[in-house]
Design a protein around this motif. Structure first.
Motif, PDB file in Angstrom:
ATOM      1  N   UNK A  50       0.833  -1.211   0.000  1.00  0.00           N
ATOM      2  CA  UNK A  50       0.000   0.000   0.000  1.00  0.00           C
ATOM      3  C   UNK A  50       0.868   1.262   0.000  1.00  0.00           C
ATOM      4  N   UNK A  51       1.943   1.233   0.758  1.00  0.00           N
ATOM      5  CA  UNK A  51       2.795   2.423   0.880  1.00  0.00           C
ATOM      6  C   UNK A  51       3.825   2.549  -0.229  1.00  0.00           C
ATOM      7  N   UNK A  52       4.416   1.422  -0.644  1.00  0.00           N
ATOM      8  CA  UNK A  52       5.515   1.460  -1.623  1.00  0.00           C
ATOM      9  C   UNK A  52       5.082   1.096  -3.040  1.00  0.00           C
ATOM     10  N   UNK A  53       3.931   0.446  -3.161  1.00  0.00           N
ATOM     11  CA  UNK A  53       3.450   0.065  -4.482  1.00  0.00           C
ATOM     12  C   UNK A  53       4.023  -1.237  -5.019  1.00  0.00           C
ATOM     13  N   UNK A  54       4.869  -1.910  -4.222  1.00  0.00           N
ATOM     14  CA  UNK A  54       5.459  -3.194  -4.621  1.00  0.00           C
ATOM     15  C   UNK A  54       5.490  -4.127  -3.420  1.00  0.00           C
ATOM     16  N   UNK A  55       5.691  -5.412  -3.699  1.00  0.00           N
ATOM     17  CA  UNK A  55       5.883  -6.395  -2.638  1.00  0.00           C
ATOM     18  C   UNK A  55       7.301  -6.207  -2.090  1.00  0.00           C
ATOM     19  N   UNK A  56       7.497  -6.280  -0.776  1.00  0.00           N
ATOM     20  CA  UNK A  56       8.837  -6.086  -0.223  1.00  0.00           C
ATOM     21  C   UNK A  56       9.785  -7.223  -0.596  1.00  0.00           C
ATOM     22  N   UNK A  57      11.060  -6.908  -0.670  1.00  0.00           N
ATOM     23  CA  UNK A  57      12.085  -7.937  -0.807  1.00  0.00           C
ATOM     24  C   UNK A  57      12.489  -8.395   0.592  1.00  0.00           C
ATOM     25  N   UNK A  58      13.273  -9.451   0.658  1.00  0.00           N
ATOM     26  CA  UNK A  58      13.563 -10.026   1.958  1.00  0.00           C
ATOM     27  C   UNK A  58      14.306  -9.109   2.938  1.00  0.00           C
ATOM     28  N   UNK A  59      15.130  -8.148   2.516  1.00  0.00           N
ATOM     29  CA  UNK A  59      15.747  -7.278   3.525  1.00  0.00           C
ATOM     30  C   UNK A  59      14.719  -6.511   4.366  1.00  0.00           C
ATOM     31  N   UNK A  60      13.619  -6.096   3.760  1.00  0.00           N
ATOM     32  CA  UNK A  60      12.569  -5.399   4.515  1.00  0.00           C
ATOM     33  C   UNK A  60      11.903  -6.349   5.500  1.00  0.00           C
ATOM     34  N   UNK A  61      11.667  -7.574   5.079  1.00  0.00           N
ATOM     35  CA  UNK A  61      11.040  -8.562   5.959  1.00  0.00           C
ATOM     36  C   UNK A  61      11.991  -8.934   7.096  1.00  0.00           C
ATOM     37  N   UNK A  62      13.291  -9.054   6.781  1.00  0.00           N
ATOM     38  CA  UNK A  62      14.283  -9.321   7.828  1.00  0.00           C
ATOM     39  C   UNK A  62      14.282  -8.217   8.884  1.00  0.00           C
ATOM     40  N   UNK A  63      14.210  -6.981   8.445  1.00  0.00           N
ATOM     41  CA  UNK A  63      14.226  -5.853   9.384  1.00  0.00           C
ATOM     42  C   UNK A  63      13.029  -5.890  10.315  1.00  0.00           C
ATOM     43  N   UNK A  64      11.856  -6.187   9.770  1.00  0.00           N
ATOM     44  CA  UNK A  64      10.649  -6.263  10.598  1.00  0.00           C
ATOM     45  C   UNK A  64      10.740  -7.440  11.567  1.00  0.00           C
ATOM     46  N   UNK A  65      11.243  -8.565  11.099  1.00  0.00           N
ATOM     47  CA  UNK A  65      11.398  -9.736  11.968  1.00  0.00           C
ATOM     48  C   UNK A  65      12.388  -9.447  13.088  1.00  0.00           C
ATOM     49  N   UNK A  66      13.494  -8.780  12.768  1.00  0.00           N
ATOM     50  CA  UNK A  66      14.489  -8.437  13.786  1.00  0.00           C
ATOM     51  C   UNK A  66      13.893  -7.511  14.847  1.00  0.00           C
TER      52      UNK A  66
END
Length: 121
Positions: A50-66
């Protein structure tokens, strides 16, 4: 051919024909499973898209998980002190939107999570 770089979405945009190339990454959409700690994969992917207009790549998911793991550890430890956090983190076995989380108390290596392998269509 297998490449770490092929594990991110931008690879397919840069390489002329990625067909059949394997990519190694920490996460791919649909691979996270249930999150016992933090937001679910579905919630995060929807909010990111919704915010970026694309599906996140794994670095973004890693950051949220951390961040989810760090928050959980601080809550359980009742402190942000290094020793208190390490005591909790090294005993924690849980799941995040990235997948399983568990560290080896002796080495500090993340042993709960498995890398993901994908193949470009």
């Amino acid at each position: 051919v297998c490449a770490v770089a092929a594990g991110v979405r931008a690879f397919g945009e840069v390489v002329g024909d990625p067909h059949g190339i394997y990519g190694v990454g920490q996460w791919f959409p649909g691979g996270g499973g249930e999150a016992a700690v933090g937001v679910s994969e579905r919630e995060f992917v929807a909010a990111y898209r919704e915010r970026a207009g694309v599906v996140p790549d794994y670095p973004a998911v890693q950051a949220v998980a951390a961040a989810a793991v760090a928050t959980r550890c601080a809550t359980l430890a009742g402190s942000t002190g290094r020793a208190a956090l390490w005591g909790v983190a090294s005993a924690l076995e849980t799941t995040t939107l990235l997948g399983a989380f568990r560290v080896d108390p002796g080495s500090g290596a993340q042993v709960g999570h498995r890398a993901a392998l994908t193949r470009w269509p």
